[in-house]
Structure formats: structure tokens, C-alpha cells
Design an enzyme around this catalytic site. Structure first.
Site, PDB file in Angstrom:
ATOM      1  N   TYR A 193      -0.769  -1.223 -11.201  1.00  0.00           N
ATOM      2  CA  TYR A 193      -0.367   0.271 -11.054  1.00  0.00           C
ATOM      3  C   TYR A 193       0.506   1.002 -12.199  1.00  0.00           C
ATOM      4  O   TYR A 193       0.764   2.152 -12.193  1.00  0.00           O
ATOM      5  CB  TYR A 193      -0.133   0.821  -9.745  1.00  0.00           C
ATOM      6  CG  TYR A 193      -1.021   0.503  -8.624  1.00  0.00           C
ATOM      7  CD1 TYR A 193      -2.546   0.119  -9.063  1.00  0.00           C
ATOM      8  CD2 TYR A 193      -0.827   0.805  -7.194  1.00  0.00           C
ATOM      9  CE1 TYR A 193      -3.323  -0.267  -7.790  1.00  0.00           C
ATOM     10  CE2 TYR A 193      -1.621   0.655  -6.397  1.00  0.00           C
ATOM     11  CZ  TYR A 193      -2.668   0.096  -6.527  1.00  0.00           C
ATOM     12  OH  TYR A 193      -3.698  -0.282  -5.658  1.00  0.00           O
ATOM     13  N   GLN A 251       3.636  -0.223  -6.470  1.00  0.00           N
ATOM     14  CA  GLN A 251       3.003  -0.764  -5.272  1.00  0.00           C
ATOM     15  C   GLN A 251       2.331  -2.074  -5.866  1.00  0.00           C
ATOM     16  O   GLN A 251       2.288  -3.113  -5.173  1.00  0.00           O
ATOM     17  CB  GLN A 251       2.004   0.197  -4.590  1.00  0.00           C
ATOM     18  CG  GLN A 251       1.513  -0.284  -3.406  1.00  0.00           C
ATOM     19  CD  GLN A 251       0.887   0.844  -2.624  1.00  0.00           C
ATOM     20  OE1 GLN A 251      -0.062   1.280  -2.778  1.00  0.00           O
ATOM     21  NE2 GLN A 251       1.766   1.577  -1.600  1.00  0.00           N
ATOM     22  N   PHE A 252       1.434  -2.058  -6.954  1.00  0.00           N
ATOM     23  CA  PHE A 252       1.006  -3.267  -7.554  1.00  0.00           C
ATOM     24  C   PHE A 252       1.442  -3.137  -9.163  1.00  0.00           C
ATOM     25  O   PHE A 252       1.322  -2.041  -9.687  1.00  0.00           O
ATOM     26  CB  PHE A 252      -0.415  -3.282  -7.449  1.00  0.00           C
ATOM     27  CG  PHE A 252      -0.818  -3.665  -5.916  1.00  0.00           C
ATOM     28  CD1 PHE A 252      -1.315  -5.112  -5.648  1.00  0.00           C
ATOM     29  CD2 PHE A 252      -1.088  -2.568  -5.034  1.00  0.00           C
ATOM     30  CE1 PHE A 252      -1.613  -5.245  -4.361  1.00  0.00           C
ATOM     31  CE2 PHE A 252      -1.384  -3.015  -3.776  1.00  0.00           C
ATOM     32  CZ  PHE A 252      -1.719  -4.401  -3.555  1.00  0.00           C
ATOM     33  N   GLU A 307       3.221   7.114 -11.097  1.00  0.00           N
ATOM     34  CA  GLU A 307       4.251   5.976 -11.480  1.00  0.00           C
ATOM     35  C   GLU A 307       5.010   6.515 -12.619  1.00  0.00           C
ATOM     36  O   GLU A 307       6.229   6.105 -12.583  1.00  0.00           O
ATOM     37  CB  GLU A 307       3.307   4.788 -11.681  1.00  0.00           C
ATOM     38  CG  GLU A 307       2.728   4.166 -10.668  1.00  0.00           C
ATOM     39  CD  GLU A 307       1.369   4.668 -10.297  1.00  0.00           C
ATOM     40  OE1 GLU A 307       0.903   5.337 -10.757  1.00  0.00           O
ATOM     41  OE2 GLU A 307       1.043   4.409  -9.060  1.00  0.00           O
ATOM     42  N   HIS A 356      -5.780  -5.676  -8.415  1.00  0.00           N
ATOM     43  CA  HIS A 356      -4.642  -5.837  -7.631  1.00  0.00           C
ATOM     44  C   HIS A 356      -3.980  -7.248  -7.865  1.00  0.00           C
ATOM     45  O   HIS A 356      -3.613  -8.077  -7.052  1.00  0.00           O
ATOM     46  CB  HIS A 356      -4.796  -5.670  -6.170  1.00  0.00           C
ATOM     47  CG  HIS A 356      -5.367  -4.205  -5.907  1.00  0.00           C
ATOM     48  ND1 HIS A 356      -6.546  -4.000  -6.174  1.00  0.00           N
ATOM     49  CD2 HIS A 356      -4.820  -3.451  -5.325  1.00  0.00           C
ATOM     50  CE1 HIS A 356      -6.748  -2.623  -5.580  1.00  0.00           C
ATOM     51  NE2 HIS A 356      -5.532  -2.256  -5.280  1.00  0.00           N
TER      52      HIS A 356
END
Lengths: 338, 441
Positions: free
Chosen positions: A86, A82-83, A60, A129
């Protein structure tokens, strides 16, 4: 007009932006060939080629750091984390770099970059998540933070974010991707196709950052909220029969002070709802603003309804999630306080 | 600093050169009384204050001994270059080997003047800090060749993502010295309007990205800039800069993995000046033989070069820049040098390393080495050198006078406080307008 889910609306915003401006590039983990784990970028690589929509390494800091370099070069990267959970390895690049480059260089270099991230819970994602880290972005000067609550807004706000000349954090409430979830997890899913805000133009349009929307007009109490909680608040108002005015902030920074103050001065009561943890959450900032600017119009103490100050649990998801019952209780509470 | 470019060592790849970095046994032991036999290894530099530094047993490859591969060489065929040191100037001041003869006499004289300019500028600004005209300064003493020679191998439009010790990237261009001083003084003419710590310059026009102050973040940004250039089919390349200590940061890895994956047109420069404030480079390098060797695992061509040899720095930089511009991808360069001064004006090296260590450093002083080369060629002389130094000193003094007319940190003009609220965003948002009004501006 077309019927779109929030996934399709987000994808349409990127598609329209890439078609209009070849400096727009899209990348992130699983974003290229496969089209993203939530399918938000599906088809973009086939349409615009691998140099404009591609898979990135799982890094990231690298995703955001390279996007900064591209933005400095004059491109408009729209990258996906992605989430939201993250994003922490990239937090240094976001908060210490992207947010400050205009300021520290006196405008010599700028970062017109958008970072998309699915946020919030409600999908049994567990503690890694499900988080809602918006306060961690709103606390940082130099970033803008956007959180849409429906497909129509998601498209118009994402196009405006991509075209913005400053770094924008675009948080997509993942529980809203496929329908307007009102917190009643035990009821059948309502799809966007039955919702008026699931009607989305195919073409280009913008919704300006920093402007709230009134989702329900009312006279008794103002609910300040955003994202998934807009729909939860609507359900709570219906179920309690309280005439609440529901303000969907849409952008938490810049913030629409006028919409907040006008509504609270009218109703004299205020409940603030966010899914994130309570302590130092964005609800606390909203309480402070209302207390500072509307104190003499208040007829009851300000209340906030938030997630608990615990990690987001897995099996106890619905005991954690601030659903319509908790919001309704807060509404009744402030109505009784007078 | 002494001028002792040692040619005695063989270009021995097995006896890996580790100047100032050999691992000494830890006499105190870090593990205490162990029952299970395990103990923690904490690397220590060989010499501490009070010790007599001696680098005579450090093998330094002979100048001219390392081959020059074609720029499209297979990375797998040049792994040895990550463990050697590419050198051009020998002890006699001659330029030798395949990496020599890339610059004209005129270009070399200009290179010498650039380095003298950096050294004179540093000395003046160090004094200005001691006189209270600013809060902070960082000199590049002993490392001048690296930024000055690298800059000459770039083309207009290329972009550097520097650290705080690459002032040579600006001072070897036409960037006005007085503007650098205005920035250092945070005065009324500061191009960065008093917002940045001294020496954190920014100039897009001069290919110099705004310096952060946080470490290593710029390394991966350079890769992104280079990727953008490739996406757009442009011919401009980027250069990332990092120190030996901050190669330990995550963004060093991020930069290499992205550069490697997308074959970005970027040159990734590690300036190994042996010291990260008080921490010797062995703490960041760990068990690896060299910093350059870190690139090999990424499949990135990695070279090690004598950072105090202007000709070698230029030659290797040009090789890497040509590779990038020819769409052959990234190169990692380790410039081996020595931080002869303190880390910054807030640092005192006598607390952690022997005073004589920089004089004993086996790669010598870059200014002296280039000067002696030019004298040996018969195109320079002691007299011309003294004259050039005097001209540059006069230029620096004039620039300082001019800068001081716009104020220094604690006296004279300064940027208006109202400007504090500007440029946080392109358009000032409502909350900042409210705060500016509250502050009375």
C-alpha cells in the site's frame, strides 16, 4: 527476559521508545483504538493517549507527508503503512521528499522518521498483500532499509531506527510475526516461544543499523539473505547437509560489506536468497557486489534464488515462494560447479 | 500592468466571478464524429495569442463589500466567502470595509518597500540568467503582495512550506539578499552548497522550508508540521502554499483531509495566478466555481481574496493565522492574482496567451495600488517612491556585486565536488565512502 512474538517485540520497541521520548508518535490506518490489523500497536493509545497514537485517514501520501512535517518540526514519528503493497501512493513523499530533505537543505532540515510496513508473502495475501518492495527503497539515496528476521532483532533494530536521524524503512516479514517460518508450509507452525531469538529483554536496547549477523557458521558456501528467507536458508542447509555460512543482512542499506566479503572470501561460493522478484531485485545488487569485490576468491558462479518475475499469485503461493527445496538445489548446484 | 481595480461589478454570489476562466464552447469539438452522441469536453481559456483579451464583463465584487466574520465563526455560515473576492482598496486608492485599517502607515510603507525589493531583485536575477550567470530563474511579477503581506501576519517560529514563487517570504525579512543570490549562482558561498536548482531556498531560522521542485508535496507536510505543534501544545502555526495548477495533485486532497480531520493549526494558501506554465487554471479547476470552494467539502473555512491588494491579503491572512493560533483549526485561502511574467526563464507565454492579457487583468498591479493608496493618504509621494526604488535598486546591485565575488554558475568559486557526497545521511555510510574514493575525493 521475556518470550515475545515478533508482533510483541515490535510493540515493545515502540512502547519503550514512546516512554523514553515524548517526541515519538505512532499513527497509521487502524493503528489507534484497535491497535493495528496485525496488533502491533495494541495498547499504545491507552497508555500514551490519543495525541501520541492515533488512527489516520486511508491516505499513505498523507501519512508519510504529515510524518515528514512532524519530523521537520523535531518529532520522531513512527508510522505504519498497513501493508508494504500500500505504500505506493506515499512513494513520492518517501523518495523525492523524505530521502532528500537533509541533502537539499544542507542539513537545515532533517527527517528522523520511521515507516513500518509488513512485507512478504506466505499468508495467502495475493498480489496486493504479499510483495517485497525492498529494492525500491534501497535504490533511493537518502533512505535506510531494515528487515529483521526475528523478535530480538526486530526490537533492537526498531528502537535504533526510531532514534536514527534519517528516514528509515522498517520492513516486517509478516510470515515471521508469529513464528520462524522455514518455508515448510505443510508442517505445524513453530512458535517463537521455542526459539532462542524469541527471548527478548523488556527494557531498552539497540542493534546498530548496517551490521549483519551470522546465523550459521560454515565453510562450504555463503548464503546472503534477510527476513523470512533466513529461516528458509537454515532449513535448506540442514536438509542438504551442506556446510553453509548464513549471513542475515538485517539492514540492506547501509550494507555490511565487511561481513559479506569476509564470508565469501572464506567459503569461495555464494548463493543469494530473497523473496522478491528476480529482475533488478536486491539479490542482483548483492551479486554485483560479490562479483566486484570477491571475484578472484570464487570457485563457482554466484547463484540467486528469488520469487519469480510474476505478480504474487494466490492459489499458487507455494509454487511462487522460494522455499527450502529451491534453495537446496542452488546450494547443491554451486557445490558441484567446482 | 494597468491599474484598474474595477468597482463596478456587484458582489454577486450567483454570478460567480471567473476572471480569465469562463468556459468557452469548443468550436472544433473534441469528440470527432460521434455515433453515440458523447463527446469529450476539454476546457479552453477564452483568449489565445492574437485575440484581444477583454475582462470587462467579469464581475469583481466592490471593495469593502464582503463582510468580516469573527474568527470563531461556524464554517457553514461563510460558504459565500469561498465564491466572492475580499477586497479593501477601491479604485480611488481608499481602504474601505470591515477588512480595512489593520496596518499602520509605517507598516504599509514597509510593505511597499518589500514589494519593490522583490520586483527589483527579480528583474536583476532575470537579467543575470540571460547573461549566463545562472541556469534558471523564476520571478513573482504581479504576485508580490501575497508572500510579502502574508509574511507580516506571521510570528517568529511559524513555518512556511512554500512553492517556488514565494521569494517575498524571505525578501520581506532580514534574510540576506546576497545569500539568495549565492544560491541562485550555486557559487562558493551558496548556503545550499550547489545542490539545488536556483531559487529553491531553505532557511529554518526564517520560517522557510526547503523548496522541493516537485509539486504539492509541501502542502501535506505543512499539515504534519502543524499537527506536531498541536501535539506538543506549542503556539506556532504552519502555512502551506500551492498553485492553482497543482491543486490537482493528490497531495492537495491529502493535506485537506488531514487538516480537516485533526483540525491542524495550518493556513493552506492557494495562489491562483491563472496559469500553470501554458495551462489555464480551468484545467485544474474543472467544473468547480472556484478553487476556494474545494475546501467546503472538507468543512474547512475557505476564503477568496484579491491577491493584488496588499491590505486585503494581510487582513485575510491575519484572520486565518489568528484562527489557527487560537486552536480553531485550518483555513483555506485562494489568492486571486495573475502571473504577469513567464512561468520561468525556460518559458515563453507568447505561445499560449495574448501579450496584452496581463495589462487587461482586472485586479491591477499590487505595487501601483498600494503606492496610490499611500499617496491618497498623504503619507507617500511620487518623489519618495522614485527615491525608494533607487535605494532598493542600489541595494540589489551591491548585493549582486558581492555575490559575484564568490563566483557565478560557470565562473569563479564553486562548492567542492567532495561535498556532493555529504548530507545524504547524517553519517556517510560505507557505500558512499567507497564511491567518493572511486571518484577521487
Amino acid at each position: 527476559m521475556a518470550r515475545m512474538t515478533m508482533i510483541e517485540a515490535v510493540r515493545s520497541a515502540m512502547d519503550v521508545s514512546m516512554g523514553r521520548d515524548d517526541s515519538v508518535v505512532v499513527y497509521g490506518e487502524d493503528v489507534g483504538y484497535f491497535g493495528g490489523v496485525f496488533r502491533c500497536t495494541q495498547g499504545l493509545q491507552q497508555k500514551y493517549g490519543k495525541a501520541r497514537c492515533f488512527d489516520s485517514p486511508i491516505n499513505e501520501s498523507g501519512i508519510i507527508g504529515t510524518a515528514i512535517g512532524m519530523a521537520v518540526h523535531g518529532m520522531r514519528p513512527c508510522v505504519e503503512i498497513q501493508f508494504a503493497d500500500y505504500m505506493f501512493p506515499g512513494y513520492d513523499q518517501l523518495t523525492q521528499e523524505a530521502a532528500r530533505i537533509r541533502y537539499r537543505s544542507n542539513g537545515d532540515f532533517t527527517v528522523p522518521m520511521t515507516v513500518r510496513m509488513p512485507t512478504g508473502g506466505g499468508i495467502f495475501g495475493g498480489q496486493t498483500h504479499s510483495q517485497s518492495p525492498e529494492a525500491l527503497f534501497a535504490h533511493v539515496c537518502g533512505l535506510k532499509t531494515v528487515i529483521p528476521s526475528n523478535p530480538y532483532d526486530a526490537k533492537g533494530l526498531l528502537i535504533a531506527s526510531i532514534e536514527d536521524d534519517d528516514p528509515v524503512i522498517f520492513l516486517e516479514p509478516k510470515r515471521l510475526y508469529n513464528g520462524p517460518f522455514d518455508g515448510h508450509h505443510d508442517r505445524p507452525i513453530t512458535p517463537w516461544k521455542n526459539h532462542e531469538l524469541g527471548e527478548v529483554p523488556e527494557e531498552y536496547y539497540r542493534i546498530p543499523l548496517g551490521k549483519a549477523a551470522v546465523r550459521r557458521e560454515g565453510n562450504d558456501v555463503t548464503i546472503l539473505t534477510y527476513g523470512t528467507m533466513v529461516h528458509v536458508a537454515l532449513a535448506a542447509a540442514e536438509e542438504t547437509g551442506i556446510d553453509a555460512e548464513i549471513i542475515d543482512l538485517r539492514t540492506i542499506l547501509p550494507l555490511d560489506f565487511d561481513a559479506i566479503e569476509e564470508s565469501v572470501r572464506k567459503t569461495g561460493r555464494c548463493v543469494i536468497v530473497n523473496e522478491a522478484t528476480k529482475t533488478c531485485g536486491f539479490a542482483a545488487e548483492l551479486m554485483s557486489i560479490v562479483a566486484e569485490t570477491c571475484f578472484y576468491h570464487l570457485e563457482a558462479p554466484i547463484r540467486r534464488v528469488t520469487g519469480w518475475d510474476t505478480p504474487y499469485p494466490h492459489s499458487q503461493e507455494w509454487e511462487y515462494f522460494p522455499g527450502p527445496k529451491r534453495v537446496g538445489a542452488a546450494l547443491l548446484d554451486v557445490m558441484e560447479a567446482a | 500592468m494597468s491599474m484598474s481595480a474595477d468597482d463596478e461589478g456587484a458582489p454577486d454570489r450567483d454570478g460567480v466571478e471567473r476572471a480569465g476562466a469562463r468556459l468557452a464552447p469548443d468550436p472544433k469539438g473534441a469528440g470527432g464524429k460521434a455515433q453515440g452522441g458523447l463527446s469529450l469536453h476539454v476546457p479552453e481559456p477564452e483568449f489565445r495569442p492574437g485575440d484581444t483579451p477583454d475582462f470587462s464583463d467579469v464581475p469583481i465584487p466592490k471593495a469593502g463589500s464582503v463582510r468580516k466574520p469573527p474568527i470563531d465563526v461556524d464554517e457553514a455560515d461563510i460558504h459565500d466567502l469561498a465564491y466572492s473576492i475580499i477586497r479593501v482598496l477601491n479604485r480611488e486608492g481608499e481602504a474601505v470595509g470591515e477588512w480595512a485599517d489593520m496596518l499602520t502607515d509605517g507598516e504599509l510603507i514597509q510593505g511597499l518597500r518589500d514589494m519593490l525589493r522583490v520586483r527589483a531583485f527579480d528583474a536583476r536575477m532575470l537579467m543575470a540568467q540571460r547573461q549566463g550567470k545562472t541556469s534558471f530563474y523564476m520571478q513573482a511579477l504581479g504576485e508580490e503582495a501575497i508572500a510579502c503581506a502574508f509574511r507580516k501576519a506571521l510570528k517568529p517560529g511559524d513555518m512556511n512550506f512554500p512553492t517556488y514563487r514565494q521569494q517575498g517570504l524571505l525578501l520581506s525579512t532580514d534574510y540576506p539578499m546576497v545569500d539568495m543570490m549565492n544560491q541562485i549562482y550555486s557559487n562558493g558561498a551558496d548556503p545550499l552548497r550547489g545542490r539545488q536548482l536556483p531559487i529553491m531556498y531553505s532557511s529554518k531560522r526564517h520560517g522557510f522550508f526547503t523548496i522541493s521542485g516537485n509539486l504539492a508535496t509541501q502542502f501535506v507536510q505543512a499539515v504534519g508540521w502543524a499537527m506536531a505543534s498541536a501535539i506538543r501544545g506549542d503556539d506556532k502555526i504552519a502555512a502551506g502554499w500551492i498553485g492553482d495548477g497543482s491543486t490537482a495533485e493528490n497531495d492537495f486532497h491529502s493535506a485537506l483531509v488531514f487538516a480537516s480531520t485533526y483540525r491542524a493549526p495550518v493556513v493552506l494558501n492557494i495562489v491562483n495566478n491563472q496559469w500553470a506554465i501554458s495551462t489555464f487554471q480551468g484545467i485544474a479547476r474543472g467544473g468547480a466555481a472556484t478553487f476556494a470552494a474545494r475546501g467546503l467539502g472538507f468543512g474547512v473555512p475557505s476564503l477568496r481574496v484579491d491577491g493584488n491588494d496588499y491590505l486585503a491579503v494581510y487582513a485575510v491572512s491575519k484572520w486565518a493565522i489568528d484562527r489557527a493560533r487560537s486552536n480553531l483549526g485550518p483555513t483555506l485561502i485562494e489568492f486571486v492574482t495573475y502571473r504577469a511574467g513567464a512561468h520561468s526563464t525556460s518559458d515563453d507565454p507568447s505561445g499560449y496567451r495574448p501579450k496584452q492579457e496581463s495589462a487587461k487583468w482586472p485586479l491591477g498591479d499590487p505595487v501601483e495600488r498600494l503606492k496610490n493608496h499611500l499617496i491618497a493618504k498623504g503619507v507617500w509621494s511620487e518623489e519618495r517612491h522614485v527615491q525608494a526604488a533607487a535605494e532598493i535598486e542600489s541595494e540589489v546591485v551591491q548585493a549582486e556585486k558581492q555575490a559575484e565575488r564568490h563566483g557565478t554558475l560557470h565562473s569563479g568559486d564553486k562548492p567542492p565536488a567532495r561535498e556532493m557526497f555529504e548530507d545524504v545521511y547524517a553519517e556517510t555510510p560505507p557505500h558512499l565512502i567507497r564511491q567518493r574514493q572511486e571518484a577521487g575525493y
